[in-house]
Design a protein around this motif. Structure first.
Motif, PDB file in Angstrom:
ATOM      1  N   VAL A 127       4.214   3.276   3.603  1.00 35.73           N
ATOM      2  CA  VAL A 127       3.372   2.347   3.255  1.00 35.73           C
ATOM      3  C   VAL A 127       2.103   2.507   3.933  1.00 35.73           C
ATOM      4  O   VAL A 127       1.051   1.561   4.035  1.00 35.73           O
ATOM      5  CB  VAL A 127       3.897   0.858   3.763  1.00 35.73           C
ATOM      6  N   GLY A 128       2.050   4.078   4.791  1.00 37.02           N
ATOM      7  CA  GLY A 128       0.718   4.097   5.291  1.00 37.02           C
ATOM      8  C   GLY A 128       0.338   3.595   6.642  1.00 37.02           C
ATOM      9  O   GLY A 128      -0.629   3.165   6.895  1.00 37.02           O
ATOM     10  N   CYS A 129       1.378   2.950   7.387  1.00 32.81           N
ATOM     11  CA  CYS A 129       1.087   2.184   8.356  1.00 32.81           C
ATOM     12  C   CYS A 129       0.508   2.899   9.661  1.00 32.81           C
ATOM     13  O   CYS A 129      -0.421   2.444  10.224  1.00 32.81           O
ATOM     14  CB  CYS A 129       2.313   1.381   9.053  1.00 32.81           C
TER      15      CYS A 129
ATOM     16  N   TYR B 162       9.966   5.742  15.129  1.00 31.88           N
ATOM     17  CA  TYR B 162       9.118   4.529  14.901  1.00 31.88           C
ATOM     18  C   TYR B 162       8.838   4.345  13.482  1.00 31.88           C
ATOM     19  O   TYR B 162       8.339   3.273  13.399  1.00 31.88           O
ATOM     20  CB  TYR B 162       7.631   4.948  15.816  1.00 31.88           C
TER      21      TYR B 162
ATOM     22  N   PRO C  91       8.709   2.488  10.471  1.00 34.06           N
ATOM     23  CA  PRO C  91       9.362   1.250  10.299  1.00 34.06           C
ATOM     24  C   PRO C  91      10.046   1.169   8.963  1.00 34.06           C
ATOM     25  O   PRO C  91      10.833   0.361   8.703  1.00 34.06           O
ATOM     26  CB  PRO C  91       8.176   0.335  10.241  1.00 34.06           C
TER      27      PRO C  91
ATOM     28  N   LEU D 119      -4.038   7.598   3.048  1.00 38.88           N
ATOM     29  CA  LEU D 119      -3.638   6.149   2.202  1.00 38.88           C
ATOM     30  C   LEU D 119      -3.908   6.783   0.776  1.00 38.88           C
ATOM     31  O   LEU D 119      -4.900   7.141   0.458  1.00 38.88           O
ATOM     32  CB  LEU D 119      -4.576   4.826   2.670  1.00 38.88           C
TER      33      LEU D 119
ATOM     34  N   GLN E 125      -3.805  -2.195   8.769  1.00 40.61           N
ATOM     35  CA  GLN E 125      -4.496  -2.473   7.305  1.00 40.61           C
ATOM     36  C   GLN E 125      -5.234  -3.663   6.920  1.00 40.61           C
ATOM     37  O   GLN E 125      -5.910  -3.868   6.291  1.00 40.61           O
ATOM     38  CB  GLN E 125      -3.175  -1.985   6.288  1.00 40.61           C
TER      39      GLN E 125
ATOM     40  N   GLU F  96       0.328   7.877  15.188  1.00 46.68           N
ATOM     41  CA  GLU F  96      -0.001   7.242  16.565  1.00 46.68           C
ATOM     42  C   GLU F  96       0.886   7.726  17.587  1.00 46.68           C
ATOM     43  O   GLU F  96       0.339   7.911  18.600  1.00 46.68           O
ATOM     44  CB  GLU F  96      -0.092   5.861  16.232  1.00 46.68           C
ATOM     45  N   VAL F  97       2.312   8.001  17.274  1.00 44.76           N
ATOM     46  CA  VAL F  97       3.065   8.101  18.387  1.00 44.76           C
ATOM     47  C   VAL F  97       3.195   9.469  18.645  1.00 44.76           C
ATOM     48  O   VAL F  97       3.830  10.032  19.677  1.00 44.76           O
ATOM     49  CB  VAL F  97       4.577   7.647  18.338  1.00 44.76           C
TER      50      VAL F  97
ATOM     51  N   PRO G  33       1.071  -0.986   0.069  1.00 46.35           N
ATOM     52  CA  PRO G  33       0.043   0.082   0.012  1.00 46.35           C
ATOM     53  C   PRO G  33       0.823   1.148  -0.048  1.00 46.35           C
ATOM     54  O   PRO G  33       1.923   1.367   0.575  1.00 46.35           O
ATOM     55  CB  PRO G  33      -0.885   0.030   1.386  1.00 46.35           C
TER      56      PRO G  33
ATOM     57  N   VAL H  39      -0.451  -0.557  15.736  1.00 48.41           N
ATOM     58  CA  VAL H  39      -0.858   0.824  15.188  1.00 48.41           C
ATOM     59  C   VAL H  39      -1.239   0.363  13.723  1.00 48.41           C
ATOM     60  O   VAL H  39      -2.328   0.687  13.303  1.00 48.41           O
ATOM     61  CB  VAL H  39       0.428   1.604  15.163  1.00 48.41           C
TER      62      VAL H  39
ATOM     63  N   PHE I 254       2.170   4.686  11.896  1.00 49.98           N
ATOM     64  CA  PHE I 254       2.925   4.821  13.355  1.00 49.98           C
ATOM     65  C   PHE I 254       3.208   6.125  13.658  1.00 49.98           C
ATOM     66  O   PHE I 254       3.176   6.613  14.700  1.00 49.98           O
ATOM     67  CB  PHE I 254       4.219   4.032  13.095  1.00 49.98           C
TER      68      PHE I 254
END
Ligand SMILES: Cc1cc2nc3c(=O)[nH]c(=O)nc-3n(C[C@H](O)[C@H](O)[C@H](O)COP(=O)(O)OP(=O)(O)OC[C@H]3O[C@@H](n4cnc5c(N)ncnc54)[C@H](O)[C@@H]3O)c2cc1C
Lengths: 97, 680
Positions: free
Chosen positions: A67-69, A36, A38, A85, B301, A74-75, A16, B298, A71
Motif C-alpha cells: 500500500v506504499g506506506c 514492520y 503492516p 507509489l 499519505q 523508514e526502518v 493506494p 511513517v 514503513f
C-alpha cells in the motif's frame, strides 16, 4: 465476533498501491522491514546476497498488496529497500505540481 | 399556640373507611388544637379557600392537614397557608389515605384509631415547627447536555433559542445518534436523514450552542445551580478549523476497517467521516487502526494528500472546564448484543442481523446504496424472516420489559423490504402487535395487508443453517401448526438497552437508575423528565425505549424545565437542610464521614484551642438526615425534622411520655444515654 462477513462496499473503497524496490546487496538481514510491514507481505529470501545474508522479498502472490506506506523504507538502517507509489490518483496529483 | 386541623374525606377514599365525624370530635380535644373540621376534597379550590378563611378567622398559627400523602399535595397546602399569611413550613400533613384507609379497608374501627394517632402525632410535631425561609444559592444559567442524538439536539436547540448557553457533549465524532442511521421513519416513511440533518446543522451553527464532539464528560462536581464539569475531548489528529471535509485523505488511506456507523456492514478508512452529512464535517484519524502509532509516524499519505494541511499527528487530548447550573442526560440506547441470542444463531451466522443493520441495508446512503444484500455473500435475499421480541418481554433473558418501538420498526422493515425487493417474501413472527400511537395502527394494518408480507403469531424456537439457507423453526399459534421457513436472512428485533457508559455517568451524577439501567424519573406520571437528583433532567431513550416523536417531546419538556429553572437569577432551595448547633458540636467529624453528598466539611474554630466544628454547605445538603443519626451530641439536625419534633411524634403515637433519662457509665467511660419510654 461477527465472523464470516464481508464488507459490502469494498468495490467502492480503493487503496493506494506501492511498489517495493529492493537493493539486495546492501541488506544485512536485520529483519526490521519484515517485522514492520503492516500488510505483512515481506519474507526472507532463500538465496544469499554477496555478503552472505538473506534479504527480503515479496511473499509469492502478494505482489499487488503493497500500500506504499513506506514503513520498510523508514526502518531500514542500510537504505536497502524503498517504495514507489503507483497509485494512479497520486501520480496525476504529482504531475500537476 | 393555635393549631387548626383539617380532615379530608377524599371522596370515599378516606371517608369510606375512617369515621370522620368521630375523628373530628376527638381531634378537637387535643392540646393546642383550637379548631378542627372536615371537608369533601381539601385539595379542591373551595377546600383550600376554607383553610385560608379559617386561618384568618381563628388566628391560627399552625395547620395540620389529614389527607393523602404529602408527596401528592404537600406543596399545594403549603402554598395555600402561605397565601393566608402563614409561613409555609408551619404545616404538617398526616397521611391518612395511603398509610391508613387504603391499607385497612376492612378494619374501620382500627383505621379510625390509627388515623387519630397519625393526626395527634402531626399536631405534636407541628407544635415544635419553626418558620423557615428558602435557602438561596447562586445559579449559573448555562446547561450541559450529554448525548447528541435527536433528543439532545432538540433540548439544546430549545434552550439555546430560549436565550441561554448550552454545552452539547457527544461521544462519537458526529452528532445525530441512532436517528442518523435510520432509513425511513414510521409511520410516515419520511427520510430520517432529510429531517434530522438540518437540525444537526442548526445546532452546530447556533451562537448559543458550544458543541464538543468526540468528547466525554470526565468529572462533575457540585450541585444544582453550580456544577463544575470537566470535558475530555479526544484528539482527531485533524484540525477542525482547517479541514474542509473534501475527503482526499480518506481516498489515499491504505487501511480499511468496518464502519461503526454502517453497523460494520460496510468499510471505512482509518481516516474517516462516519457519513457524508456528519456534523461537524471534519475527518478523524482512528489511531487504533492507523498504520502510524503514537511513537512511530511513517505512513503519511493522508498528510501529503491534504490540501489545507489540516492533519497533525501530534495532537493530544484536550480538557475543557465549564460551569453549568443544570444537566440534561440524553445518552440514548444501544441494541442488546446479538451474541446473547445463540438459539437464533446471533453472532454465529452472518445473515442473522439486528434491526439497525437492516436499516443500513435499506438506506440509499448505506454500504449497498439501498440494495438489500446478505453480509455473507452479497446476494439479494428473497425470503426474510423478522423475529419480534427477540429477547424483549422475556424475563429469562433479563429483559422483562417491552422495547416499545420494535413492532413499528419491524412493520416498517417488512414494507421497505418489499419496496426494495418486490418479488421477495417477508415473514414476521410476533407475540402481540403493539401499535399505540397516532396513525400507528393504520400503518401496521397497511403492512399486514400487503401482498408478500405474512404475519405469524408465535415464537421462534430455533434458527440454524442448512446449506446456504437459514432455517427458522417456529409455531403459528393461530392455526396451531409448527412452521419451518427456509430463509435467506433473519432480522432480530433485539431489546433496547441503555447506552454503554450510562451506568457510570449516572453513578458520577448520583442519578438513580432502574433495574435495567434506564435513568429513573422522580415521578412516573407527574414528573417524567426530572431525575430525583435536583438539577438533572432526562431526555430520550435513556429513560426508557422510545420512538422519535416521544424522544423529541421529552427533550422539549426537559428544555422547558431547564428554562423555568433559569427564569430566576438565584436558586431558591427547600430549607429542609442540616443545621449545626455550634455549642454542642465537638468536632468529631462523624457527620462528615457519613454524608453521602459531601456537604459537610470540618473547620477549625478561631478560638485559642482551635477545636474543630462541622459546617454544612446548604447547596449540597439534600436533607437526608444521615448526619443527624450519626451525631452523638445531637448537635446537627435537619430543619423541619429535628429530633425533638420526631420524638414528639413518636411519643404521641405511642401515647407515652419520656419519664426518665438514665445515664449509665459504661466500662471504658463511654456515656450511654437511654431514654426509657413508658405508657401513660
Ligand atoms: C432498528 C430501529 C429502527 C427505528 N426506526 C424508527 C422509526 O422509524 N421511527 C421512530 O420514530 N423511531 C425509530 N427508532 C427509534 C429511534 O432510533 C429513537 O427513538 C431515537 O434514536 C432516540 O433518540 P435519543 O437521542 O434518545 O438516543 P440516541 O439516538 O441513542 O442518541 C444518543 C446519543 O448520545 C451519545 N452518547 C451516548 N453515551 C454518551 C456519553 N456517555 N457521552 C456523550 N455522548 C453519549 C450517542 O453517541 C448518541 O449520539 C428506531 C430504532 C431502531 C433500533
Amino acid at each position: 465476533m461477527r465472523t464470516k462477513r464481508r464488507l459490502l462496499n469494498l468495490d467502492k473503497l480503493t487503496k493506494p498501491k506501492g511498489k517495493v524496490v529492493f537493493i539486495p546487496e546492501r541488506c544485512k538481514e536485520c529483519g526490521l522491514c519484515i517485522e514492520y510491514c503492516p500488510t505483512q507481505i515481506l519474507e526472507y529470501s532463500t538465496e544469499f546476497n554477496e555478503k552472505g545474508y538473506h534479504y527480503p522479498i515479496i511473499k509469492p502472490g502478494k505482489e499487488d498488496e503493497c500500500v506504499g506506506c513506506g514503513f520498510c523504507q523508514e526502518v531500514c538502517p542500510d537504505f536497502a529497500i524503498y517504495v514507489e507509489l503507483i497509485e494512479p490518483k497520486l501520480q496525476s496529483n504529482d504531475a500537476k505540481e | 399556640m393555635r393549631i387548626g386541623v383539617f380532615i379530608c374525606h377524599c371522596g370515599r377514599n378516606i371517608a369510606g373507611v375512617v369515621d370522620i365525624k368521630a375523628l373530628v370530635d376527638r381531634v378537637s380535644t387535643l392540646e393546642n388544637v383550637v379548631y378542627a373540621t372536615n371537608e369533601m376534597y381539601l385539595c379542591s379550590d373551595p377546600g383550600q379557600r376554607k383553610i385560608q378563611e379559617v386561618i384568618k378567622e381563628f388566628k391560627l398559627d399552625r395547620v395540620v392537614v389529614a389527607a393523602c400523602s404529602p408527596k401528592m399535595h404537600g406543596a399545594t397546602f403549603a402554598r395555600a397557608i402561605e397565601e393566608a399569611g402563614l409561613n409555609p413550613y408551619l404545616i404538617e400533613i398526616a397521611n391518612i389515605r395511603e398509610q391508613c384507609s387504603w391499607v385497612h379497608q376492612d378494619l374501620r374501627k382500627i383505621a379510625t384509631e390509627k388515623a387519630f394517632k397519625l393526626i395527634k402525632a402531626a399536631v405534636a410535631k407541628v407544635a415544635l415547627a419553626k418558620p423557615l425561609e428558602p435557602v438561596y444559592v447562586p445559579l449559573t444559567r448555562k446547561v450541559l447536555i450529554i448525548g447528541g442524538g435527536v433528543a439532545g439536539i432538540q433540548a439544546a436547540l430549545d434552550i439555546a433559542n430560549g436565550g441561554f448557553e448550552v454545552y452539547l457533549v457527544e461521544k462519537s465524532p458526529t452528532i445525530g445518534g441512532h436517528m442518523a442511521q435510520l432509513d425511513e421513519t414510521f409511520p410516515t416513511l419520511d427520510c430520517s436523514a432529510c429531517i434530522l440533518t438540518p437540525r444537526m446543522v442548526e445546532a452546530a451553527r447556533h451562537p448559543n450552542i458550544h458543541l464538543y464532539t468526540y468528547a466525554e464528560v470526565k468529572q462533575v462536581e457540585g450541585v444544582v445551580g453550580s456544577y463544575k464539569v470537566t470535558i475530555e475531548q479526544k484528539p482527531r489528529y485533524v484540525d477542525p478549523e482547517k479541514c474542509t471535509g473534501c475527503g482526499d485523505c480518506a481516498e489515499v488511506c491504505p487501511v480499511i476497517v468496518p464502519n461503526e456507523f454502517d453497523q460494520g456492514l460496510g468499510g471505512r478508512k482509518a481516516i474517516y467521516i462516519p457519513f457524508p452529512q456528519a456534523v461537524p464535517a471534519v475527518y478523524t484519524i482512528d489511531l487504533e487502526h492507523c498504520l502510524n502509532t503514537e511513537k512511530l509516524i511513517v505512513c503519511e499519505q493522508c498528510y501529503k494528500a491534504c490540501g489545507p494541511k489540516a492533519i497533525n499527528y501530534l495532537m493530544g487530548p484536550k480538557e475543557i472546564e465549564i460551569e453549568v447550573g443544570a444537566i440534561v442526560l440524553a445518552t440514548g440506547y444501544d441494541l442488546w448484543p446479538i451474541e446473547n441470542l445463540r438459539e437464533y444463531g446471533g453472532g454465529e451466522y452472518p445473515d442473522v442481523i439486528n434491526g439497525l443493520e437492516f436499516e443500513r441495508l435499506l438506506c440509499s446512503s448505506g454500504p449497498t446504496g439501498g440494495v438489500v444484500r446478505r453480509p455473507s455473500d452479497g446476494k439479494i435475499p428473497k425470503r426474510v424472516v423478522f423475529i419480534q421480541c427477540a429477547g424483549s418481554r422475556d424475563p429469562k433473558h433479563g429483559c422483562a420489559y417491552c422495547s416499545k418501538i420494535c413492532c413499528m420498526y419491524t412493520a416498517k422493515h417488512a414494507l421497505l423490504y418489499k419496496h426494495a425487493v418486490p418479488d421477495g417474501e417477508a415473514y414476521v413472527f410476533f407475540i402481540d402487535v403493539r401499535a399505540a400511537g397516532k396513525r400507528y395502527e393504520e400503518f401496521v394494518q397497511r403492512v399486514m395487508g400487503t401482498d408478500g408480507i405474512k404475519y405469524l403469531r408465535g415464537k421462534v424456537s430455533k434458527v440454524f443453517q442448512r446449506n446456504d439457507k437459514l432455517v427458522v423453526w417456529g409455531v403459528d399459534t393461530l392455526s396451531g401448526v409448527a412452521v419451518e421457513i427456509e430463509a435467506d436472512m433473519v432480522v432480530l428485533a433485539l431489546p433496547i438497552v441503555p447506552s454503554q457508559g450510562t451506568k457510570e455517568l449516572a453513578q458520577m451524577l448520583k442519578a438513580p437508575t432502574d433495574e435495567y439501567g434506564f435513568l429513573s424519573e422522580i415521578h412516573p406520571k407527574l414528573r417524567p423528565v426530572e431525575s430525583s437528583m435536583m438539577g438533572i433532567y432526562l431526555a430520550g431513550a435513556v429513560q426508557a425505549p422510545k420512538d422519535i416523536p416521544d424522544s423529541v417531546s421529552q427533550a422539549s419538556a426537559a428544555a422547558s424545565k431547564v428554562l423555568s429553572l433559569f427564569s430566576n437569577k438565584q436558586l431558591a432551595l427547600d430549607p429542609i437542610k442540616a443545621e449545626v448547633d455550634l455549642e454542642k458540636c465537638v468536632g468529631c467529624g462523624e457527620c462528615a464521614k457519613v454524608c453521602p453528598f459531601g456537604a459537610i466539611t470540618m473547620k477549625k474554630r478561631l478560638d485559642k484551642k482551635k477545636r474543630k466544628y462541622a459546617e454544612v454547605n446548604k447547596a449540597l445538603c439534600q436533607g437526608c438526615g444521615c448526619c443527624m443519626a450519626a451525631c452523638r451530641k445531637e448537635a446537627i439536625q435537619v430543619e423541619g425534622f429535628t429530633l425533638p419534633q420526631l420524638r414528639a411524634q413518636i411519643y404521641a403515637i405511642l401515647d407515652a411520655k419520656p419519664t426518665k433519662v438514665e445515664i449509665k457509665k459504661k466500662e471504658g467511660g463511654n456515656e450511654d444515654k437511654t431514654a426509657i419510654v413508658k405508657p401513660r
